[in-house]
Design a protein around this motif. Sequence first.
Motif, short mmCIF file in Angstrom:
data_model
loop_
_atom_site.label_atom_id
_atom_site.label_comp_id
_atom_site.label_asym_id
_atom_site.label_seq_id
_atom_site.Cartn_x
_atom_site.Cartn_y
_atom_site.Cartn_z
N ARG A 196 6.78 18.66 24.19
CA ARG A 196 8.08 18.10 23.88
C ARG A 196 8.22 16.70 24.49
N ASN A 214 8.63 13.11 22.59
CA ASN A 214 9.76 12.21 22.85
C ASN A 214 9.27 10.84 23.31
N LEU A 272 21.74 21.18 29.60
CA LEU A 272 20.61 20.41 29.07
C LEU A 272 19.76 19.87 30.20
N TYR A 325 17.59 11.08 26.57
CA TYR A 325 17.34 10.79 25.16
C TYR A 325 18.63 10.70 24.36
N ARG A 326 19.57 11.59 24.70
CA ARG A 326 20.87 11.50 24.03
C ARG A 326 21.52 10.15 24.29
N ALA A 367 21.14 22.18 25.05
CA ALA A 367 19.85 22.75 24.71
C ALA A 367 20.03 24.25 24.53
N GLN A 399 16.72 15.37 28.35
CA GLN A 399 17.53 15.37 27.13
C GLN A 399 18.76 14.50 27.29
N ASP A 445 14.10 18.32 20.50
CA ASP A 445 14.76 19.08 21.56
C ASP A 445 14.11 20.43 21.75
#
Length: 471
Positions: free
Chosen positions: A61, A65, A200, A207-208, A129, A204, A72
């Motif tokens: 993952r 990314n 999460l 990345y968000r 997540a 993450q 995700d």
Amino acid sequence: MTNETWGLVREELIKRVGRNNYVTWIEPLKLSHLNGGVARFEVPTTFFGDWVSRNFADHIRSQLNTSGVAVDRLEFAVSQSARGPRGVAKSTATVVPAPVPVAASASAAKPATRAAAKPRSESEEMPGAPLDARFTFDSFVVGKPNELAHAAARRVAEGGPVTFNPLFLYGGVGLGKTHLMHAIAHELQTRQPHLRVLYLSAEQFMYRFVQALRERQVMDFKEIFRSVDVLMVDDVQFIAGKDSTQEEFFHTFNALVDQNKQIVISADRAPGEIKDLEERIKSRLQCGLVVDLHPTDYELRLGILQQKVELYRQQYSGLVIADGVLEFLAHRITTNVRVLEGALTRLFAFASLVGREISLELAQDCLADILRASDRKLTIEEIQRKVAEHYNIRLSDMIGPKRVRTIARPRQIAMYLAKQLTPRSLPEIGRRFGGRDHTTIMHGVRKIEELMATDSQMSDDLQMLRRQLQG
Ligand code: ADP
Ligand code: MG
């Protein structure tokens, strides 16, 4: 993503997981679907998928990314062609239940959609997540090393008035941090379904945030994160050194604390020990309750194994395990719980395929690689951590420049133990003690040898440390 990108990602993964693992577990994966943050891979058997998911999903993952493919969640599906008429894949599947992700919020399985014009309905935009349905309080075995963390997590899960904020859980890999966080989320959802619980990973979160920046949706991002009732961020050490993400995290954190919303954070080390994390964040993180999960002890490992076997037994009556096998595993596999579980999973899968009882011999055969890897488990970092803990100094002082005796002596003890208990050379040890010269290490080792001969307190201490480290 093109197959070309996946090809490149695979190349990178070789470096991360090693060639052997790569050939066995990554190469056979076939990317069959990529959409809405979910990457699905075809695998030959359920056991295979379970194995990859437990051991390599994080690598895959994060590598995806890093390569600009926002993912995700990974899914592993047994490929149709592998489901022969005799159902080989199926027979493994009965032994190894596939992980069943459930959503953290009604929406978590879905990626956040960005329909700016639509009024926000929470089920669409909670960017959490997925939770692992197996990670509950019921399935969490409590022992001495984790009882405090467990009690604190329970308290938060009751969802009463916020008494400490944040709850900061830390500890080494595979000791149950993520498990406890998911357990809190499950419990809160059952007790107080109206609460907006957002779980999460820090990765993450980043990345968000980056995505929001790119799509000029920062206001939305802020609004979403500031409107939750409980925020849980896993592996927060990840944002160290990532300046704008830290900044945003800090503001989110403060906004929620001001509203008296519960925050739960995990990391692989104590707040003060996370390098490149801003001071103001460190001190904020220390404001609540900081509890650590200690490395497992024999009893806890045995308890976890027994519980897992019990679970399998309830479902499959044919399972026979010879006396002493679990004790053997608990004794030998001390690295972390994830490895322990992986070993058991593989053992069950193997035993069911060959239709034999699980004997000590079968275990030794089938798990040779894991057992070998566990043999050389001790790292210099673990030694430093243990010694620092014992003498009540900071881990960072182990590698830092301070020369006062109360710090220099424990540091020398750690050097001595590193020399004794690991195969590392003096220059290598020097590097891990903040780039010290090998002569400094040699001096330290000698000093301790001298002291041991004359100072019985010192030799007792060392004996105890050694025993604890070798578990
Ligand atoms: P971490 O997040 O600390 O790296 P995880 O929470 O992912 O570790 O745990 C790794 C695996 O070990 C998970 O499958 C988890 O269920 C299991 N595990 C860890 N501690 C326990 C425990 N005390 N009881 C039962 N299972 C545990
Ligand atoms: Mg984790």
